[in-house]
Design a protein around this motif. Structure first.
Motif, PDB file in Angstrom:
ATOM      1  N   LEU A 247       0.816  -1.219   0.000  1.00 27.86           N
ATOM      2  CA  LEU A 247       0.000   0.000   0.000  1.00 27.86           C
ATOM      3  C   LEU A 247       0.848   1.267   0.000  1.00 27.86           C
ATOM      4  O   LEU A 247       0.383   2.345  -0.396  1.00 27.86           O
ATOM      5  N   ASP A 248       2.098   1.167   0.441  1.00 27.50           N
ATOM      6  CA  ASP A 248       2.992   2.327   0.481  1.00 27.50           C
ATOM      7  C   ASP A 248       3.781   2.499  -0.819  1.00 27.50           C
ATOM      8  O   ASP A 248       4.450   3.523  -1.005  1.00 27.50           O
ATOM      9  N   PHE A 249       3.716   1.533  -1.686  1.00 26.36           N
ATOM     10  CA  PHE A 249       4.469   1.583  -2.935  1.00 26.36           C
ATOM     11  C   PHE A 249       3.934   2.697  -3.829  1.00 26.36           C
ATOM     12  O   PHE A 249       2.720   2.809  -4.057  1.00 26.36           O
ATOM     13  N   THR A 250       4.824   3.555  -4.331  1.00 27.92           N
ATOM     14  CA  THR A 250       4.392   4.704  -5.134  1.00 27.92           C
ATOM     15  C   THR A 250       4.168   4.360  -6.603  1.00 27.92           C
ATOM     16  O   THR A 250       3.606   5.159  -7.348  1.00 27.92           O
ATOM     17  N   GLY A 251       4.628   3.170  -7.028  1.00 25.07           N
ATOM     18  CA  GLY A 251       4.361   2.725  -8.391  1.00 25.07           C
ATOM     19  C   GLY A 251       2.990   2.091  -8.491  1.00 25.07           C
ATOM     20  O   GLY A 251       2.138   2.236  -7.606  1.00 25.07           O
ATOM     21  N   LYS A 252       2.759   1.364  -9.587  1.00 19.73           N
ATOM     22  CA  LYS A 252       1.464   0.733  -9.820  1.00 19.73           C
ATOM     23  C   LYS A 252       1.621  -0.788  -9.803  1.00 19.73           C
ATOM     24  O   LYS A 252       2.589  -1.324 -10.331  1.00 19.73           O
ATOM     25  N   VAL A 253       0.629  -1.454  -9.199  1.00 17.75           N
ATOM     26  CA  VAL A 253       0.631  -2.909  -9.094  1.00 17.75           C
ATOM     27  C   VAL A 253      -0.609  -3.452  -9.798  1.00 17.75           C
ATOM     28  O   VAL A 253      -1.729  -2.983  -9.556  1.00 17.75           O
ATOM     29  N   PHE A 254      -0.408  -4.414 -10.687  1.00 17.73           N
ATOM     30  CA  PHE A 254      -1.503  -4.991 -11.454  1.00 17.73           C
ATOM     31  C   PHE A 254      -1.421  -6.513 -11.414  1.00 17.73           C
ATOM     32  O   PHE A 254      -0.360  -7.083 -11.171  1.00 17.73           O
ATOM     33  N   THR A 255      -2.549  -7.167 -11.694  1.00 23.05           N
ATOM     34  CA  THR A 255      -2.520  -8.534 -12.200  1.00 23.05           C
ATOM     35  C   THR A 255      -2.658  -8.430 -13.718  1.00 23.05           C
ATOM     36  O   THR A 255      -3.039  -7.379 -14.244  1.00 23.05           O
ATOM     37  N   GLU A 256      -2.357  -9.509 -14.416  1.00 12.05           N
ATOM     38  CA  GLU A 256      -2.422  -9.434 -15.882  1.00 12.05           C
ATOM     39  C   GLU A 256      -3.837  -9.159 -16.374  1.00 12.05           C
ATOM     40  O   GLU A 256      -4.026  -8.537 -17.417  1.00 12.05           O
ATOM     41  N   ARG A 257      -4.855  -9.605 -15.625  1.00 17.45           N
ATOM     42  CA  ARG A 257      -6.238  -9.377 -16.037  1.00 17.45           C
ATOM     43  C   ARG A 257      -6.606  -7.889 -15.994  1.00 17.45           C
ATOM     44  O   ARG A 257      -7.525  -7.453 -16.680  1.00 17.45           O
TER      45      ARG A 257
ATOM     46  N   LYS B 127       8.965   2.401 -18.916  1.00 14.15           N
ATOM     47  CA  LYS B 127       8.870   2.179 -17.475  1.00 14.15           C
ATOM     48  C   LYS B 127       9.818   1.062 -17.037  1.00 14.15           C
ATOM     49  O   LYS B 127      10.194   0.190 -17.823  1.00 14.15           O
ATOM     50  N   ARG B 128      10.179   1.124 -15.756  1.00 12.35           N
ATOM     51  CA  ARG B 128      10.907   0.021 -15.128  1.00 12.35           C
ATOM     52  C   ARG B 128       9.857  -0.957 -14.607  1.00 12.35           C
ATOM     53  O   ARG B 128       9.046  -0.605 -13.758  1.00 12.35           O
ATOM     54  N   VAL B 129       9.898  -2.190 -15.139  1.00 15.51           N
ATOM     55  CA  VAL B 129       8.821  -3.150 -14.891  1.00 15.51           C
ATOM     56  C   VAL B 129       9.370  -4.375 -14.178  1.00 15.51           C
ATOM     57  O   VAL B 129      10.455  -4.877 -14.514  1.00 15.51           O
ATOM     58  N   ALA B 130       8.608  -4.866 -13.222  1.00 13.80           N
ATOM     59  CA  ALA B 130       8.906  -6.143 -12.576  1.00 13.80           C
ATOM     60  C   ALA B 130       7.716  -7.062 -12.751  1.00 13.80           C
ATOM     61  O   ALA B 130       6.580  -6.674 -12.477  1.00 13.80           O
ATOM     62  N   VAL B 131       7.981  -8.273 -13.229  1.00 14.95           N
ATOM     63  CA  VAL B 131       6.931  -9.281 -13.417  1.00 14.95           C
ATOM     64  C   VAL B 131       7.217 -10.432 -12.467  1.00 14.95           C
ATOM     65  O   VAL B 131       8.333 -10.962 -12.436  1.00 14.95           O
ATOM     66  N   VAL B 132       6.208 -10.829 -11.697  1.00 19.59           N
ATOM     67  CA  VAL B 132       6.378 -11.886 -10.698  1.00 19.59           C
ATOM     68  C   VAL B 132       5.562 -13.103 -11.116  1.00 19.59           C
ATOM     69  O   VAL B 132       4.354 -13.007 -11.356  1.00 19.59           O
ATOM     70  N   GLY B 133       6.216 -14.261 -11.200  1.00 20.10           N
ATOM     71  CA  GLY B 133       5.551 -15.505 -11.574  1.00 20.10           C
ATOM     72  C   GLY B 133       6.256 -16.173 -12.734  1.00 20.10           C
ATOM     73  O   GLY B 133       7.118 -15.571 -13.400  1.00 20.10           O
ATOM     74  N   PHE B 134       5.912 -17.461 -13.001  1.00 22.41           N
ATOM     75  CA  PHE B 134       6.557 -18.177 -14.102  1.00 22.41           C
ATOM     76  C   PHE B 134       5.556 -18.985 -14.924  1.00 22.41           C
ATOM     77  O   PHE B 134       5.900 -19.962 -15.559  1.00 22.41           O
ATOM     78  N   GLY B 135       4.287 -18.613 -14.894  1.00 25.94           N
ATOM     79  CA  GLY B 135       3.298 -19.250 -15.751  1.00 25.94           C
ATOM     80  C   GLY B 135       3.204 -18.559 -17.093  1.00 25.94           C
ATOM     81  O   GLY B 135       3.967 -17.626 -17.392  1.00 25.94           O
ATOM     82  N   LYS B 136       2.244 -19.001 -17.898  1.00 23.21           N
ATOM     83  CA  LYS B 136       2.085 -18.442 -19.246  1.00 23.21           C
ATOM     84  C   LYS B 136       1.893 -16.939 -19.216  1.00 23.21           C
ATOM     85  O   LYS B 136       2.534 -16.203 -19.979  1.00 23.21           O
TER      86      LYS B 136
ATOM     87  N   VAL C 122       6.314  -0.174 -12.352  1.00 23.77           N
ATOM     88  CA  VAL C 122       5.142  -1.026 -12.554  1.00 23.77           C
ATOM     89  C   VAL C 122       5.502  -2.446 -12.111  1.00 23.77           C
ATOM     90  O   VAL C 122       6.556  -2.974 -12.478  1.00 23.77           O
ATOM     91  N   VAL C 123       4.617  -3.062 -11.329  1.00 24.58           N
ATOM     92  CA  VAL C 123       4.776  -4.458 -10.913  1.00 24.58           C
ATOM     93  C   VAL C 123       3.568  -5.245 -11.388  1.00 24.58           C
ATOM     94  O   VAL C 123       2.423  -4.846 -11.146  1.00 24.58           O
TER      95      VAL C 123
END
Length: 510
Positions: A149-159, A170-179, A339-340
């Protein structure tokens, strides 16, 4: 067995599974109403993220008796799939009720009272049978990490991603190893400034091409599908192969692993040591076969290349949480990002409209519901499931599974005792637990065991599983497509004319 006077069946969910099931039921003479709570048909394809594509090819993803009405891409887009499904619904005149949300099923002596709501209010109708086709990938997983909640960037799910513009510069981080995680990493690398891919465990990915052959020629031909270790084998020859000649099976999969590793390493040929280290980070150290599960992903064409070239930075580690500007990883590493994308897979399917006692039965296992023949629960009367036999040749599995349900409903298929069906369910569950890596939908998965599964159902129905015969060369070496199963219903109806005793499922657990 249901009354011939009441042949009304409700199908819940208008994705491709629900549409395929409704088509078979209608052909068998049932009055079918398909309930869909959203504004359009298509299931997951109606809410897909940009640029996603079908992992299968188009010839392996359509109703068996209704080919594509236009020429789609080899791997169709969501728009193409939705266009095809609309054409199928119109062609077969399937009664689809959009914006009709089923919120309760009330059990009756000889069926169900289906309670639903639409724009006009709440309503109810009675049916002799209900088929659930809500899918196993609708409950997205979104863990909340400390400090998010304190993160100043944006957090999404793929949906939640509706435009790839969110990745621009943007500097992007993707978490997970599925399709979906792999897709997100590749898409972000094409327009983002920097992309980090974080995962706890790398998995085996199926490349688009294996030694130059499209992967479907490898996975969808009987000569290779027979090599898949499974919880059940439909023939004595397959059982003999996997018990007495298991060294052949092991050698086959060792060779496949070697080829896949070699192809990944070849991508890094001629590049520096850092590229080799990045590629090593995304290669699993465990065996291939346990990763052949429902969520087995096809590798996006550019993924390994982007990793080798440094456009995607892999991190084989665990996410601990967020700070104001960073994503915190184990061992003190922090990644600055704007972006995460949390692409963490799906939760087990839920059935909020069912009576509580049945909900408890279906959610008892953390890896999803395990059903007899992946179609029914022995303790829940007048209820079937389609699409919970998800596999690489998904639509024929749904169609044959629905025909199997029809045979049971019409008294032509005599099921084992409840105790025997529960024993079969438990045997399959234990095999999956021992041989397939965990995922929240493992219980519902047929995955690469599609050939064994469909063959077993067809043997239950006394329909030939060898759909390419008498061309024995094609039967052994050619890949199977949906159209190979287009005459199954007609063959079943023809055989039933001369049948004098009920069918009984063959003595294998699935």
């Amino acid at each position: 067995m249901i009354s011939q006077k009441n042949k009304r069946i409700a199908v819940i969910g208008a994705g491709i599974s629900g549409i395929a099931a409704a088509n078979v039921l209608k052909k068998k003479g049932y009055e079918v109403i398909l309930f869909e709570k959203y504004t359009e048909i298509g299931g997951v394809w109606a809410v897909a993220y940009p640029e996603v594509r079908l992992q299968n090819i188009s010839s392996q993803y359509h109703l068996s008796d209704f080919s594509w009405t236009f020429t789609p891409d080899l791997h169709p887009t969501p728009g193409q799939i939705l266009q095809y499904l609309c054409a199928a619904v119109n062609h077969f005149q399937i009664d689809v009720r959009l914006k009709h949300e089923v919120f309760a099923l009330e059990e009756l002596k000889d069926g169900w009272r289906v309670q639903f709501q639409n724009q006009q209010g709440c309503h109810e109708e009675t049916f002799c049978y209900v088929v659930i086709a809500t899918g196993q990938y609708i409950q997205k997983h979104h863990s909340t990490f400390p400090g998010e909640l304190d993160f100043t960037g944006k957090v999404f799910t793929e949906r939640e991603i509706k435009s790839l513009d969110i990745f621009n510069d943007k500097r992007v981080a993707v978490v997970g190893f599925g399709k979906s995680a792999l897709d997100m990493a590749v898409l972000a690398a094409q327009c983002g400034r920097q992309v980090h891919h974080i995962f706890r465990q790398p998995r085996w990915l199926i490349p688009q091409r294996i030694l130059g052959f499209h992967y479907t020629h490898v996975l969808f031909s009987r000569i290779n599908s027979v090599m898949i270790p499974s919880w059940a084998y439909p023939t004595i020859a397959e059982r003999f192969l996997h018990s007495r000649l298991n060294f052949i099976v092991s050698s086959f999969w060792n060779l496949v692993e070697f080829i896949l590793r070699w192809q990944i390493q070849w991508i890094g040929f001629g590049k520096d040591q850092a590229a080799a280290c990045r590629l090593k980070a995304v290669q699993p150290t465990h065996k291939l076969v346990p990763d052949l599960r429902s969520a087995t992903a096809i590798a996006p064409d550019a993924y390994y290349r982007f990793v080798a070239e440094g456009q995607i930075q892999p991190h084989h580690t665990k996410v601990l949480g967020f700070s104001k500007e960073t994503l915190k990883l184990e061992q003190g590493e922090e990644i600055h990002c704007d972006v995460v994308v949390l692409s963490l897979g799906s939760q087990p399917p839920v059935f909020p409209f069912l009576p509580e006692r049945y909900r408890q039965l279906l959610k008892a296992q953390k890896d999803g519901v395990q059903l007899y023949r992946h179609l029914i629960h022995p303790s829940i009367p007048n209820l079937g499931f389609v699409g919970f036999n998800h596999g690489f040749l998904h639509v024929p599995a749904v169609e044959v599974g629905t025909l199997w349900l029809c045979a049971y409903l019409e008294g032509e298929l005599e099921l084992p005792s409840v105790e025997q069906m529960e024993q079969d369910i438990e045997q399959v569950r234990q095999w999956k637990n021992a041989h397939i890596h965990f995922e929240p939908n493992r219980g519902s998965g047929v995955n690469v065991r599609y050939q064994q599964y469909i063959d077993i159902l067809l043997r239950d129905l006394e329909v030939s599983p060898y759909r390419k015969m008498p061309n024995i060369f094609a039967e052994i070496f050619n890949r199977y497509n949906c159209s190979d199963y287009k005459d199954v219903l007609e063959e079943y109806d023809h055989n039933r004319i001369s049948r004098t005793t009920p069918l009984r499922p063959i003595a294998v657990s699935t």
